[in-house]
Write a protein that holds these residues in place. Sequence first.
Motif, PDB file in Angstrom:
ATOM      1  N   ALA A 241     -58.825 -75.615 -56.508  1.00 29.41           N
ATOM      2  CA  ALA A 241     -57.795 -74.596 -56.709  1.00 29.41           C
ATOM      3  C   ALA A 241     -56.824 -75.007 -57.809  1.00 29.41           C
ATOM      4  CB  ALA A 241     -57.041 -74.356 -55.398  1.00 29.41           C
ATOM      5  N   ARG A 242     -56.478 -76.285 -57.861  1.00 27.34           N
ATOM      6  CA  ARG A 242     -55.577 -76.765 -58.926  1.00 27.34           C
ATOM      7  C   ARG A 242     -56.218 -76.532 -60.302  1.00 27.34           C
ATOM      8  NH1 ARG A 242     -51.649 -79.884 -56.294  1.00 27.34           N
ATOM      9  NH2 ARG A 242     -52.319 -80.731 -54.279  1.00 27.34           N
ATOM     10  N   LEU A 243     -57.502 -76.862 -60.404  1.00 25.03           N
ATOM     11  CA  LEU A 243     -58.190 -76.686 -61.677  1.00 25.03           C
ATOM     12  C   LEU A 243     -58.376 -75.207 -62.011  1.00 25.03           C
ATOM     13  CD1 LEU A 243     -60.930 -79.470 -61.335  1.00 25.03           C
ATOM     14  CD2 LEU A 243     -58.827 -79.561 -62.682  1.00 25.03           C
ATOM     15  N   HIS A 244     -58.708 -74.416 -61.007  1.00 28.09           N
ATOM     16  CA  HIS A 244     -58.940 -72.989 -61.240  1.00 28.09           C
ATOM     17  C   HIS A 244     -57.664 -72.296 -61.696  1.00 28.09           C
ATOM     18  CE1 HIS A 244     -61.548 -69.535 -60.904  1.00 28.09           C
ATOM     19  NE2 HIS A 244     -60.632 -68.871 -60.209  1.00 28.09           N
ATOM     20  N   ALA A 245     -56.548 -72.622 -61.050  1.00 23.91           N
ATOM     21  CA  ALA A 245     -55.269 -72.005 -61.425  1.00 23.91           C
ATOM     22  C   ALA A 245     -54.850 -72.414 -62.832  1.00 23.91           C
ATOM     23  CB  ALA A 245     -54.189 -72.394 -60.421  1.00 23.91           C
ATOM     24  N   ALA A 246     -55.284 -73.575 -63.268  1.00 26.38           N
ATOM     25  CA  ALA A 246     -54.954 -74.063 -64.617  1.00 26.38           C
ATOM     26  C   ALA A 246     -55.960 -73.585 -65.658  1.00 26.38           C
ATOM     27  CB  ALA A 246     -54.899 -75.582 -64.610  1.00 26.38           C
ATOM     28  N   GLY A 247     -56.925 -72.775 -65.244  1.00 27.30           N
ATOM     29  CA  GLY A 247     -57.938 -72.296 -66.174  1.00 27.30           C
ATOM     30  C   GLY A 247     -58.925 -73.369 -66.584  1.00 27.30           C
ATOM     31  N   ALA A 248     -59.095 -74.376 -65.726  1.00 25.46           N
ATOM     32  CA  ALA A 248     -59.949 -75.523 -66.078  1.00 25.46           C
ATOM     33  C   ALA A 248     -61.131 -75.679 -65.136  1.00 25.46           C
ATOM     34  CB  ALA A 248     -59.113 -76.799 -66.068  1.00 25.46           C
ATOM     35  N   ALA A 301     -49.182 -83.475 -54.520  1.00 22.67           N
ATOM     36  CA  ALA A 301     -48.128 -82.461 -54.510  1.00 22.67           C
ATOM     37  C   ALA A 301     -48.619 -81.199 -53.808  1.00 22.67           C
ATOM     38  CB  ALA A 301     -47.701 -82.144 -55.946  1.00 22.67           C
ATOM     39  N   PRO A 302     -47.710 -80.496 -53.117  1.00 26.14           N
ATOM     40  CA  PRO A 302     -48.107 -79.245 -52.460  1.00 26.14           C
ATOM     41  C   PRO A 302     -48.631 -78.238 -53.493  1.00 26.14           C
ATOM     42  CG  PRO A 302     -45.946 -79.966 -51.700  1.00 26.14           C
ATOM     43  CD  PRO A 302     -46.292 -80.832 -52.867  1.00 26.14           C
ATOM     44  N   LEU A 303     -49.521 -77.370 -53.070  1.00 24.26           N
ATOM     45  CA  LEU A 303     -50.045 -76.350 -53.965  1.00 24.26           C
ATOM     46  C   LEU A 303     -48.951 -75.352 -54.343  1.00 24.26           C
ATOM     47  CD1 LEU A 303     -53.500 -75.461 -52.318  1.00 24.26           C
ATOM     48  CD2 LEU A 303     -53.050 -77.085 -54.168  1.00 24.26           C
ATOM     49  N   THR A 304     -48.998 -74.928 -55.577  1.00 26.49           N
ATOM     50  CA  THR A 304     -48.061 -73.896 -56.027  1.00 26.49           C
ATOM     51  C   THR A 304     -48.553 -72.540 -55.540  1.00 26.49           C
ATOM     52  OG1 THR A 304     -49.271 -73.484 -58.078  1.00 26.49           O
ATOM     53  CG2 THR A 304     -47.622 -75.254 -58.109  1.00 26.49           C
ATOM     54  N   THR A 305     -47.739 -71.499 -55.768  1.00 27.40           N
ATOM     55  CA  THR A 305     -48.130 -70.144 -55.368  1.00 27.40           C
ATOM     56  C   THR A 305     -49.436 -69.737 -56.045  1.00 27.40           C
ATOM     57  OG1 THR A 305     -45.810 -69.525 -55.083  1.00 27.40           O
ATOM     58  CG2 THR A 305     -47.410 -67.739 -55.334  1.00 27.40           C
ATOM     59  N   GLU A 306     -49.567 -70.032 -57.338  1.00 33.30           N
ATOM     60  CA  GLU A 306     -50.781 -69.688 -58.069  1.00 33.30           C
ATOM     61  C   GLU A 306     -51.985 -70.474 -57.542  1.00 33.30           C
ATOM     62  OE1 GLU A 306     -47.950 -70.603 -59.393  1.00 33.30           O
ATOM     63  OE2 GLU A 306     -47.245 -68.738 -60.354  1.00 33.30           O
ATOM     64  N   GLN A 307     -51.756 -71.721 -57.215  1.00 32.12           N
ATOM     65  CA  GLN A 307     -52.854 -72.549 -56.708  1.00 32.12           C
ATOM     66  C   GLN A 307     -53.283 -72.098 -55.315  1.00 32.12           C
ATOM     67  OE1 GLN A 307     -51.001 -76.380 -57.089  1.00 32.12           O
ATOM     68  NE2 GLN A 307     -51.629 -76.654 -59.239  1.00 32.12           N
ATOM     69  N   ALA A 309     -53.134 -69.074 -54.212  1.00 31.70           N
ATOM     70  CA  ALA A 309     -53.904 -67.839 -54.423  1.00 31.70           C
ATOM     71  C   ALA A 309     -55.320 -68.158 -54.893  1.00 31.70           C
ATOM     72  CB  ALA A 309     -53.191 -66.955 -55.444  1.00 31.70           C
ATOM     73  N   ALA A 310     -55.424 -69.139 -55.780  1.00 33.38           N
ATOM     74  CA  ALA A 310     -56.742 -69.549 -56.249  1.00 33.38           C
ATOM     75  C   ALA A 310     -57.575 -70.120 -55.111  1.00 33.38           C
ATOM     76  CB  ALA A 310     -56.592 -70.580 -57.368  1.00 33.38           C
ATOM     77  N   ARG A 311     -56.925 -70.892 -54.246  1.00 34.43           N
ATOM     78  CA  ARG A 311     -57.640 -71.480 -53.102  1.00 34.43           C
ATOM     79  C   ARG A 311     -58.139 -70.397 -52.158  1.00 34.43           C
ATOM     80  NH1 ARG A 311     -57.826 -73.838 -48.100  1.00 34.43           N
ATOM     81  NH2 ARG A 311     -58.189 -76.117 -48.000  1.00 34.43           N
ATOM     82  N   ALA A 312     -57.301 -69.402 -51.913  1.00 36.63           N
ATOM     83  CA  ALA A 312     -57.698 -68.306 -51.033  1.00 36.63           C
ATOM     84  C   ALA A 312     -58.914 -67.578 -51.606  1.00 36.63           C
ATOM     85  CB  ALA A 312     -56.542 -67.339 -50.836  1.00 36.63           C
ATOM     86  N   GLY A 313     -58.910 -67.401 -52.935  1.00 34.04           N
ATOM     87  CA  GLY A 313     -60.053 -66.749 -53.562  1.00 34.04           C
ATOM     88  C   GLY A 313     -61.323 -67.565 -53.432  1.00 34.04           C
ATOM     89  N   LEU A 314     -61.221 -68.865 -53.617  1.00 36.78           N
ATOM     90  CA  LEU A 314     -62.386 -69.738 -53.487  1.00 36.78           C
ATOM     91  C   LEU A 314     -62.883 -69.775 -52.037  1.00 36.78           C
ATOM     92  CD1 LEU A 314     -61.269 -72.715 -55.764  1.00 36.78           C
ATOM     93  CD2 LEU A 314     -63.067 -71.044 -56.260  1.00 36.78           C
ATOM     94  N   SER A 315     -61.953 -69.796 -51.096  1.00 36.08           N
ATOM     95  CA  SER A 315     -62.330 -69.839 -49.681  1.00 36.08           C
ATOM     96  C   SER A 315     -63.053 -68.569 -49.261  1.00 36.08           C
ATOM     97  CB  SER A 315     -61.084 -70.034 -48.807  1.00 36.08           C
ATOM     98  OG  SER A 315     -60.477 -71.283 -49.055  1.00 36.08           O
ATOM     99  N   SER A 316     -62.669 -67.441 -49.883  1.00 39.69           N
ATOM    100  CA  SER A 316     -63.299 -66.169 -49.519  1.00 39.69           C
ATOM    101  C   SER A 316     -64.708 -66.041 -50.073  1.00 39.69           C
ATOM    102  CB  SER A 316     -62.440 -65.001 -50.019  1.00 39.69           C
ATOM    103  OG  SER A 316     -62.455 -64.930 -51.430  1.00 39.69           O
ATOM    104  N   ARG A 317     -65.061 -66.913 -50.992  1.00 33.98           N
ATOM    105  CA  ARG A 317     -66.391 -66.839 -51.599  1.00 33.98           C
ATOM    106  C   ARG A 317     -67.232 -68.047 -51.160  1.00 33.98           C
ATOM    107  NH1 ARG A 317     -63.046 -65.639 -55.968  1.00 33.98           N
ATOM    108  NH2 ARG A 317     -63.483 -67.615 -57.036  1.00 33.98           N
TER     109      ARG A 317
END
Length: 322
Positions: A241-248, A301-307, A309-317
């Motif tokens: 999620a950290r990488l996905h939110a960073a576009g990486a 570090a705790p996940l940011t709001t964007e991270q 959201a990215a995690r939720a998207g990955l978990s749903s797939r």
Amino acid sequence: MGKKSRQRAKNTTTVTLDPADLVDVGPREPCPCGSGKRFKQCHGRERAQAADTFVVRPFEGLPAECDLIAFREIVPSGTAEVVLTGENAGKVVNLVTLLPMAMPGLVRDDESIWIGLQTHASSGDPSRDLGHAITAALTTEPGNPIQLGDLLKDGPRLQDLIDTSKPIEVKVHEGFDFWIGENVEDPTGEVAAGLERANAAAAPTVRLESVDAAYWTQIGDRRYLRWVMPHTEDTLLDALARLHAAGASALTEGSRLIGSFRALGVLAPVWELPADTEAADVEKPAADFAVALEKALATEAPLTTEQRAARAGLSSRQLTIR
């Protein structure tokens, strides 16, 4: 001793049976021990308990854990040699993705042992299934498929039988020619026909060399990278999620992380690749991604709001492959 106590003692007399006597006994048939009970209510209980025992991460602690998971779940044709320990120390066993008719194992005329990971039936502990198959193979006459008999709840697991201090070298094949070996006569052509069907159904698959347990594959006109990773699910999802939110989270230009599947206690992220991407094109990007992933895994570090959201998207797939 009273009459009822004597009767209870009589009913609890232990009868030892040869496992061979239990191979073909149905659950509703009378138990061979002579108790008068149905098999499933008597000596069949142990078989049922063993089959129902579920192990979340059955290959944990084994060398090449993630490759063995890939061999069981996604790789069409592959082989891996393991070396036994204990009373059979030094004996080599060939673990393979698939054997003819999805049989659990066979002993060839040259006495080599071949054990299949992809079979028609399995219990909740694939490691115990493999241990059971290997144990049966050790008493099977050369030139015969193994006969499994009962899966015992206290039977050995793969971790109990192989030398885990030695690495497991895995090899991916283009087809299933290893089924027949060398100098196999086939006057009727049945073996050749079976091989042709199996080879036609196998999706092209290549294991990357730059990282562990990552497999490029072509399914129809589409190409993917499926990468089995050993990290705990929550930790890996946070890092992705950290990488996905960073576009990486992409591997190459035009690729995208489309989700992951669960298999035998771990996650395998899946990337869809551009249609012209070969396995060699992903080697360096995968190695670079592995470095970035390690950094993300080490971040506390705790996940940011964007991270989040990215995690939720990955978990749903996510899909689960048991």
